[in-house]
Design a protein around this motif. Structure first.
Motif, PDB file in Angstrom:
ATOM      1  N   ARG A   1       0.886  -1.129  -0.048  1.00 49.10           N
ATOM      2  CA  ARG A   1      -0.112   0.131  -0.143  1.00 49.10           C
ATOM      3  C   ARG A   1       0.995   1.172   0.068  1.00 49.10           C
ATOM      4  O   ARG A   1       1.504   1.698   0.877  1.00 49.10           O
TER       5      ARG A   1
ATOM      6  N   SER B   1      -0.503   7.736   0.875  1.00 51.57           N
ATOM      7  CA  SER B   1      -1.407   8.338   0.051  1.00 51.57           C
ATOM      8  C   SER B   1      -1.016   9.870  -0.241  1.00 51.57           C
ATOM      9  O   SER B   1      -1.407  10.141  -1.556  1.00 51.57           O
TER      10      SER B   1
ATOM     11  N   SER C   1     -10.637  -0.981   2.874  1.00 53.68           N
ATOM     12  CA  SER C   1     -10.272   0.546   3.153  1.00 53.68           C
ATOM     13  C   SER C   1      -9.840   0.395   4.526  1.00 53.68           C
ATOM     14  O   SER C   1      -9.206   1.411   5.014  1.00 53.68           O
TER      15      SER C   1
ATOM     16  N   GLU D   1     -11.548  -0.144  -0.722  1.00 50.78           N
ATOM     17  CA  GLU D   1     -10.739   0.777  -1.715  1.00 50.78           C
ATOM     18  C   GLU D   1     -10.761   0.431  -3.116  1.00 50.78           C
ATOM     19  O   GLU D   1     -10.973  -0.737  -3.500  1.00 50.78           O
TER      20      GLU D   1
ATOM     21  N   HIS E   1      -6.805   3.481  -4.682  1.00 50.25           N
ATOM     22  CA  HIS E   1      -6.865   3.575  -3.308  1.00 50.25           C
ATOM     23  C   HIS E   1      -8.106   4.527  -2.563  1.00 50.25           C
ATOM     24  O   HIS E   1      -7.713   4.996  -1.474  1.00 50.25           O
TER      25      HIS E   1
ATOM     26  N   ASP F   1      -7.496   8.228   1.917  1.00 49.78           N
ATOM     27  CA  ASP F   1      -7.518   7.375   3.217  1.00 49.78           C
ATOM     28  C   ASP F   1      -8.872   7.242   3.694  1.00 49.78           C
ATOM     29  O   ASP F   1      -9.733   8.125   3.428  1.00 49.78           O
TER      30      ASP F   1
ATOM     31  N   ASP G   1      -9.172  10.233   6.013  1.00 51.46           N
ATOM     32  CA  ASP G   1      -8.338  10.937   5.180  1.00 51.46           C
ATOM     33  C   ASP G   1      -7.214  11.926   5.811  1.00 51.46           C
ATOM     34  O   ASP G   1      -7.516  12.800   6.563  1.00 51.46           O
TER      35      ASP G   1
ATOM     36  N   ASP H   1      -2.775  10.523   9.087  1.00 57.50           N
ATOM     37  CA  ASP H   1      -1.292  10.435   9.126  1.00 57.50           C
ATOM     38  C   ASP H   1      -0.771  11.699   9.182  1.00 57.50           C
ATOM     39  O   ASP H   1       0.575  11.834  10.090  1.00 57.50           O
TER      40      ASP H   1
END
Length: 463
Positions: free
Chosen positions: A43, A46, A218, A252, A256, A348, A351, A354
Motif C-alpha cells: 500500500r 497516500s 479500506s 478501496e 486507493h 484514506d 483522510d 497520518d
C-alpha cells in the motif's frame, strides 16, 4: 492512475501555496509479513500517490518549490526482478505517465538532499509513521529517527490539507466506484445475518467482495453482534436470534480511494419493538445531519444537532431526561454515543489522519473540544464544496461505561440509570453514509444502502 496533467497541476498548486525550499515525499517500501520475501499487500503512501501517482515500492518524490522542478528517485528492475515479476516499464517511462521528466536512481537521493541541506535550503516533509521511513529520514538529514517528527513542516501539512480536502471530478468518480463495492458488501452482509451463522463467515465473504472489486479493504472489517464495542474486529461468535449485527466496512478502488459505510441489522431479518425504537432514533440523527450539511456550516454544529436528536429520542423512551439541547452541549448524550459524527474521507478512509487529525478536522477558527464525546469528533471545521466525509451517528449501551458513570453519579440530571439498565444487553447501532459537500448542500456518494426499517427487513428476507 489519472492522466498526467492531474498530477502536474497538483504539484504546481503545491508550489504556489508554499514559500520555498524542497517538498520531500518518501514512498513506501514492502513490509515483511514473516520473512523478507513474504510481504503484506503493498500500500503506497497516500500523499505520495496524490502528487506522484506511482503505486510501487522504493521510490521517492521531490518538488523543488523554487524552480518548480519535480524529480522521482527510483531504480529500474533487475533481471532477478523480471524473473519473479515479469517485464516492467522503465522508471523514465513510468515517470512520464505522471508528468515527471527528471528520473534519477534511488542512491542519488542522498546526494541531492545533502546538497540541499548544505546550501541551507528548507526540507519540508510530512509526519512519518512507518519505521523504515523514519530511518530513511535519519540517514538523509542526520536527525534521529525517534525525533524526526519534531521537524515536520507545518507549512507543508497545511498546504497538503488544503489541496487534498477538496476532491476533484476524477477523485469523485473513484469514490463512487468504492461506494458501489461497499454497497455490495453491506447488502451481502445483511442477507447473511441469520441465526446460527458464524460472524467470520460473513466478514470473510464481504472482504472477498472488496478484493473482487479491484482493490482491497479500506480498513479491517468491523462486524459483530456485540456492536457496543465501537471497533469490534472479533468475528468469533455465532449469530443469535434477537441480537443486532453491526457491520462497519468499506472498500478501496485500485487507485486507493475509499468507502466507509455502517449498517446495523436484526439477526433473522425482523426488528423487535425495542430495537426499532432505538434504530429509528439513530436514523433520524443521520437524516438530520445530511439535511444540515452544506458549505459554511461547521461540522461541529452538525454533530451537536445530531446529538440533540439522539438525546430527544432517548428522552421520549424514558432513558434520558432534561433539556436535549443542554444534554448535547454538555456531553451528557455521550454515554450513548462516545464518538464523533464523522471524519474526512478520500485516499484514506480517515483522510490524511497520518499528517495530523487536528490540522485536517480543525483550524484557527474552530478548535477541538475537550468534553468527552465532543472531543471524539474528528471533523469540526466549516464544510466546503468538494469535502467528502462520513455521517455516522450511533447509540450504544456499553455496560462498563454505564456502571462507571452511574457510580460517579455523572449527569444524573439527564440520565435515568434504572431505565438504562433495561437495555444493558442491547448492543449498539451505528448508521453511516458517505457525503459529498456540493455548492448548495450534501449528496450521498453512490446508491444508499438500505437503511429504513422496512427496506432493511425487505432486503434481509429476499431469497
Amino acid at each position: 492512475m489519472f492522466k498526467k496533467e492531474v498530477y502536474t497541476e497538483r504539484r504546481n498548486n503545491l508550489k504556489a501555496k508554499m514559500s520555498g525550499g524542497i517538498a520531500f515525499f518518501p514512498g513506501h517500501s514492502e513490509s515483511p509479513m514473516n520473512a523478507p520475501a513474504n510481504t503484506f499487500h503493498f500500500r503506497q503512501n497516500s500523499s505520495f500517490l496524490y502528487y506522484f501517482g506511482l503505486d510501487f515500492p522504493d521510490i521517492a518524490g521531490v518538488v523543488d518549490l523554487d524552480s518548480g522542478e519535480s524529480i522521482v528517485f527510483g531504480d529500474d528492475v533487475t533481471m532477478d526482478d523480471i524473473i519473479w515479476m515479469g517485464p516492467q516499464p522503465s522508471m523514465k517511462e513510468r515517470c512520464a505517465e505522471v508528468g515527471v521528466t527528471d528520473s534519477r536512481t534511488y542512491s542519488e537521493l542522498f546526494n541531492y538532499i545533502k546538497k540541499a541541506v548544505d546550501a541551507g535550503r528548507k526540507i519540508h516533509f510530512l509526519p512519518q509513521y512507518r519505521a523504515d521511513n523514519k530511518i530513511l529520514m535519519e540517514a538523509l538529514t542526520g536527525i534521529r529517527a525517534a525525533e524526526i517528527n519534531r521537524y515536520q513542516s507545518v507549512e507543508l501539512i497545511k498546504a497538503v490539507v488544503a489541496q487534498r480536502s477538496i476532491k476533484d471530478e476524477y477523485e469523485i468518480e473513484e469514490l463512487k466506484k468504492a461506494a458501489a463495492t461497499g454497497y455490495n458488501m453491506h447488502v451481502t452482509a445483511m442477507k447473511m445475518a441469520m441465526p446460527g451463522v458464524w460472524e467470520q463467515k460473513i466478514a470473510g465473504t464481504i472482504e472477498g467482495i472488496a478484493v473482487a472489486g479491484g482493490g482491497m479493504l479500506s480498513f479491517p472489517v468491523i462486524l459483530s453482534q456485540n456492536g457496543q464495542t465501537l471497533h469490534n474486529h472479533d468475528h468469533s461468535q455465532t449469530l443469535k436470534e434477537d441480537r443486532l449485527m453491526l457491520t462497519d466496512a468499506g472498500a478501496e478502488t485500485g487507485m486507493h480511494y475509499a468507502s466507509d459505510f455502517t449498517r446495523t441489522v436484526p439477526v433473522g431479518g425482523k426488528f423487535s419493538d425495542r430495537q426499532r425504537d432505538i434504530y429509528n432514533i439513530v436514523l433520524a440523527a443521520n437524516n438530520k445531519a445530511t439535511s444540515m450539511a452544506k458549505p459554511g456550516i461547521p461540522y461541529f454544529d452538525v454533530h451537536v444537532e445530531a446529538a440533540k436528536v439522539l438525546a430527544s429520542g432517548l428522552k421520549d423512551l424514558g432513558i434520558m431526561k432534561g433539556n436535549p439541547e443542554e444534554a448535547a452541549r454538555t456531553g451528557a448524550y455521550a454515554l450513548f454515543q462516545p464518538h464523533g459524527l464523522g471524519h474526512m474521507m478520500g485516499l484514506d478512509v480517515h483522510d490524511m489522519e497520518d499528517i495530523g487529525e487536528n490540522y485536517v478536522g480543525y483550524d484557527d477558527e474552530i478548535k477541538r473540544s475537550e468534553i468527552f464525546g465532543l472531543a471524539g469528533l474528528r471533523l469540526g471545521r466549516k464544510l466546503q464544496p468538494g469535502f467528502v466525509l462520513t455521517n455516522e451517528p450511533g447509540c450504544y449501551f456499553i455496560p462498563e461505561l454505564i456502571d462507571k458513570w452511574e457510580s460517579e453519579k455523572k449527569f444524573a440530571d439527564f440520565i435515568n440509570y434504572d431505565k438504562v439498565k433495561e437495555y444493558i444487553d442491547f448492543g449498539g447501532i451505528r448508521l453511516e453514509d458517505d457525503l459529498l459537500i456540493t455548492d448548495n448542500g450534501a449528496e450521498l456518494i453512490g446508491d444508499r444502502i438500505p437503511i429504513s426499517v422496512e427496506d432493511v427487513e425487505k432486503t434481509m428476507n429476499e431469497s
